[in-house]
Design an enzyme around this catalytic site. Sequence first.
Site, PDB file in Angstrom:
ATOM      1  N   GLU A 157       0.821  -1.212   0.000  1.00  0.00           N
ATOM      2  CA  GLU A 157       0.000   0.000   0.000  1.00  0.00           C
ATOM      3  C   GLU A 157       0.854   1.261   0.000  1.00  0.00           C
ATOM      4  OE1 GLU A 157      -3.106   0.739  -0.431  1.00  0.00           O
ATOM      5  OE2 GLU A 157      -4.055  -1.218  -0.370  1.00  0.00           O
ATOM      6  N   GLU A 160       2.184   1.637  -3.489  1.00  0.00           N
ATOM      7  CA  GLU A 160       1.140   2.021  -4.442  1.00  0.00           C
ATOM      8  C   GLU A 160       0.729   3.476  -4.280  1.00  0.00           C
ATOM      9  OE1 GLU A 160      -1.173  -2.274  -4.998  1.00  0.00           O
ATOM     10  OE2 GLU A 160      -2.261  -0.561  -4.176  1.00  0.00           O
ATOM     11  N   GLU A 161       0.551   3.907  -3.027  1.00  0.00           N
ATOM     12  CA  GLU A 161       0.017   5.253  -2.809  1.00  0.00           C
ATOM     13  C   GLU A 161       1.076   6.341  -2.944  1.00  0.00           C
ATOM     14  OE1 GLU A 161      -2.377   5.715   0.693  1.00  0.00           O
ATOM     15  OE2 GLU A 161      -3.855   4.242   0.015  1.00  0.00           O
TER      16      GLU A 161
END
Lengths: 280, 280
Positions: A157, A160-161
């Site tokens: 995460e 990805e972010e």
Amino acid sequence: MAKEKEMVQVDRILAAKEDDYGGVTVEMTNEPLDPSVFASLLRASLSHWRQQGKKGVWIKLPIELVMLVEPAVKEGFIYHHAEPKYLMLVSWLPETANTIPANATHRVGIGAFVVNERNEVLVVQEKSGRFRGTGVWKFPTGVVDEGEDISDAAVREVKEETGVNAKFVELLAFRQSHKSFFDKSDLFFVCMLQPLSHDIQMQEREIEAAQWMPFEQYAAQPFVQGHDLLRYISDICSAKMEGRYTGFSPVPTVTSFSAKKTYLYMNGNVRTTGQQRPLM
Amino acid sequence: MAKEKEMVQVDRILAAKEDDYGGVTVEMTNEPLDPSVFASLLRASLSHWRQQGKKGVWIKLPIELVMLVEPAVKEGFIYHHAEPKYLMLVSWLPETANTIPANATHRVGIGAFVVNERNEVLVVQEKSGRFRGTGVWKFPTGVVDEGEDISDAAVREVKEETGVNAKFVELLAFRQSHKSFFDKSDLFFVCMLQPLSHDIQMQEREIEAAQWMPFEQYAAQPFVQGHDLLRYISDICSAKMEGRYTGFSPVPTVTSFSAKKTYLYMNGNVRTTGQQRPLM
């Protein structure tokens, strides 16, 4: 259900795999089948399995075979679980109390506390959700995918972010909440990560803004201080940075039942005695 | 989806409740409805909701209305989740990326380490499952019910299996494993409990035998020592009994978003400084 033993293929009954619990699983292919033909096959199959003393009968129906749901229910099947592309039905044949495994009840999420050597924390503003437009800076968060380890999900995460590479350090705390979506519950794990890179490359679809921010500035946000749970988490992170807190660390273990590697999350800071085999 | 705002009831379309995410939920009553009538109502409703700019459309179909599953799928709905008595379908109307919440992915279980003042631990032999007939003495275990707190589940399972009243003390560790049943994962929490009563009243249906056993005798079982995960857990329990281990304690917090009380599980043994507000 996990392991499948052998194919049972008898003329005029449905192909099914035996499981380790005295049951069988019918996995239908996507080929269209007339509902009345299916109903008749199913009746013959159930009669056969009953004679064999089978217990749970499972039918996995791809959504393309939606026309077979009704005949299955008419033959006594109930729903067990569903995913976008299939529906799993089950019927318990014997008179004895059913031991059908419970359905999944929890969604699992993570929040990532990524802190660098200068006590700066990686924070984002989201394009949607309850924090949209509030100006609140928050930790990257996300949902753990099916089959994904919690520690891997936190790393994924963050990448990805924000584009930042990071290494999982410790699980600091978790929260269980209920009726998070419909009747399902939620487990949210706060994970500490160590950044392996600095430059931010924001994910345009979900993220409005991302930056490194002094931890004190993050914690001082009125929203954090005014929110019971966020204040606790902020206090835990602060205690962790000052060496006053120990969370859980993942220890790989092998389950002999299945020979699968799984992670046991435990306090790694165990004071072992001389006689004691170290836990870590 | 959690909160519902108002009833939208327009002539010739399906009754639906608006949710907080720009979507609507259709909750069908159990009354039979002709599939073709339903299909026509659904088409008119979808057209109406599309004009209104609605996003996710949810249909909860009781199993009695199984004949309406096929028409819903034909109108573009996919499965979201299912429980024995109903199937939830969803359709995402706008062109934008869908933000439909993920389905539950994990089942949650507990193992209860109930230890008394004489360092005796409460152990059972099960009538079914993988330990059946092995002579292995194990901790009481069970599945956390939908909507149930982990700490409550541990107390409940001990009471159900052995009749012993106990108080939740601490969460010692947990294990995440995958493909536990079909593609779903499993989170298993090891909980320490303090007994409040001694006499054992065994649950006849699931339990073959139950007793208080010196912890050393439990831990010395070849099965425990030969099994990676069980040996770790036994070592953790041993360290806990000797005061060398700290797990997580549940702290009630209020989420201002929803005003629901939820438990944050964290290390309660935080060394706080003078300036620092104590965490517990």
